[in-house]
Design an enzyme around this catalytic site. Structure first.
Site, PDB file in Angstrom:
ATOM      1  N   GLU A 176      -8.290 -27.386 -27.818  1.00  0.00           N
ATOM      2  CA  GLU A 176      -7.376 -28.304 -27.146  1.00  0.00           C
ATOM      3  C   GLU A 176      -8.201 -29.164 -26.196  1.00  0.00           C
ATOM      4  O   GLU A 176      -8.835 -28.647 -25.273  1.00  0.00           O
ATOM      5  CB  GLU A 176      -6.326 -27.502 -26.379  1.00  0.00           C
ATOM      6  CG  GLU A 176      -5.146 -28.305 -25.909  1.00  0.00           C
ATOM      7  CD  GLU A 176      -4.056 -27.384 -25.370  1.00  0.00           C
ATOM      8  OE1 GLU A 176      -3.080 -27.133 -26.091  1.00  0.00           O
ATOM      9  OE2 GLU A 176      -4.202 -26.917 -24.225  1.00  0.00           O
TER      10      GLU A 176
ATOM     11  N   ASP B 291      -0.512 -30.879 -13.926  1.00  0.00           N
ATOM     12  CA  ASP B 291      -1.699 -30.038 -13.777  1.00  0.00           C
ATOM     13  C   ASP B 291      -1.966 -29.702 -12.322  1.00  0.00           C
ATOM     14  O   ASP B 291      -1.682 -30.486 -11.421  1.00  0.00           O
ATOM     15  CB  ASP B 291      -2.918 -30.750 -14.380  1.00  0.00           C
ATOM     16  CG  ASP B 291      -2.811 -30.877 -15.879  1.00  0.00           C
ATOM     17  OD1 ASP B 291      -2.737 -29.828 -16.538  1.00  0.00           O
ATOM     18  OD2 ASP B 291      -2.771 -32.007 -16.387  1.00  0.00           O
TER      19      ASP B 291
END
Length: 271
Positions: free
Chosen positions: A49, A60
Site C-alpha cells: 500500500e 492521518d
C-alpha cells in the site's frame, strides 16, 4: 481476476493471511521508495500500500502527516508515485500495489486520466480516504474500466446498509478501520474487532483487511487470526522517520520489523 483478488484467492487456498504494509511514497526521499518496496516483499509482504503524499492528510495522525511533509518537501507528486510503481514492476509483476490517499491530486489529474495512467503503470487498486461511497460512482466506474480495484473503508460505526453499499460498489477487499480517529491512534480491542469483522462477513464475501492500531508482531498476529489481512502503517513509518537521515539503511530496518510480523502471523496460522 485482478492481482489483488488472485493474491487473496491463493492465500486462502494455502490457509494463510495477507500482510499489507503501508508506506508514504517519497518518504524520506523518492529514491528510497522502490528499493523499500522490494525489500518489504522479500520480508513477507503480500500486498503493498503506497500512500500518495498530500498537504492536508486529515485522516492521518502525526506520524503519517510528517511522512507526507517529508515526501512533499522532497518534491514527490502523484505522477512521481505512478513512476515508482512502474519502476517496481520492472522486477515484480506479481505483488499487488494499492494507492491510498486523498481525492484532490486525482481530481487535478482527472478521473479518467488517472485511472488510465495508474493501470498503465501497474497499479492494482485505489483507496481514497475522503470520498464516501455516495459520491464514488464516477471514479469507481473509470477504475473498473481500467481493471483497478476500488477499495473502501468501513468504520466501527458503519451500518449494515453501508456495508452492503460498499460491498456492491467496491472490489478487491474491504478495509476495516479498527479504531475511531486518525491513523496511529490508541489501543486495539481485539474482541471488538473480532465481533465487527464477523458482522461485516455476514453482508459480504469480499476479503476483509483490518488496519489502524497494528504496532508489532503480536497485534499483527491477533488481527490476522480474525481477518483476511493485517494492514500496518504507522509502525513502519515511525521506523522510516527514525532513520530518515540514514536512508540507505531504511529498507533493511523496515524489513526487520515486517519480518517479525510475518513470522508471528505464520506461527499463529500453524498452531
Amino acid at each position: 481476476m485482478s492481482r489483488i483478488t488472485e493474491r487473496f484467492t491463493v492465500l486462502r487456498g494455502q490457509g494463510r493471511k495477507a500482510l499489507v504494509p503501508y508506506i508514504t511514497a517519497g518518504d524520506p526521499q523518492p529514491q528510497v521508495t522502490v528499493p523499500l518496496m522490494h525489500a518489504m516483499v522479500a520480508a513477507g509482504a503480500d500486498i503493498l500500500e503506497l500512500g500518495v503524499p498530500f498537504s492536508d492528510p486529515m485522516a492521518d495522525g502525526p506520524v503519517i502527516q510528517k511522512a507526507c511533509e517529508r515526501a512533499l518537501a522532497a518534491g514527490t507528486s502523484l505522477l512521481d508515485v505512478l513512476a515508482m510503481v512502474a519502476e517496481f514492476r520492472r522486477k515484480d509483476q506479481e505483488t499487488p500495489v494499492i494507492l491510498m490517499g486523498y481525492l484532490n491530486p486525482i481530481e487535478i489529474l482527472g478521473y479518467r486520466s488517472f485511472a488510465e495512467q495508474a493501470a498503465a503503470h501497474g497499479v492494482d487498486g485505489l483507496l481514497t480516504v475522503d470520498m464516501p461511497p455516495e459520491e464514488a460512482e464516477p471514479l469507481a466506474a473509470v477504475c473498473k474500466e481500467q481493471g483497478l480495484d476500488r477499495i473502501f473503508l468501513l468504520a466501527p460505526t458503519s451500518s449494515p446498509k453501508r456495508i452492503e453499499q460498499i460491498s456492491a460498489l467496491g472490489s478487491g477487499f474491504i478495509y476495516y478501520v479498527s479504531l475511531k480517529g486518525v491513523t496511529g491512534a490508541s489501543t486495539l480491542d481485539v474482541d471488538d474487532v473480532s465481533q465487527r469483522v464477523a458482522k461485516i462477513r455476514h453482508y459480504t464475501t469480499m476479503p476483509v483487511g483490518v488496519g489502524f492500531g497494528i504496532r508489532d508482531a503480536r497485534s499483527a498476529a491477533q488481527i490476522a487470526s480474525i481477518a483476511d489481512a493485517a494492514v500496518v502503517g504507522s509502525a513502519l513509518v515511525k521506523r522510516i522517520e527514525q532513520y530518515q537521515n540514514r536512508p540507505e539503511v531504511i529498507p533493511e530496518e523496515v524489513s526487520a520489523l515486517l519480518r517479525t510480523m510475518r513470522e508471528a502471523i505464520d506461527a499463529t496460522e500453524n498452531v
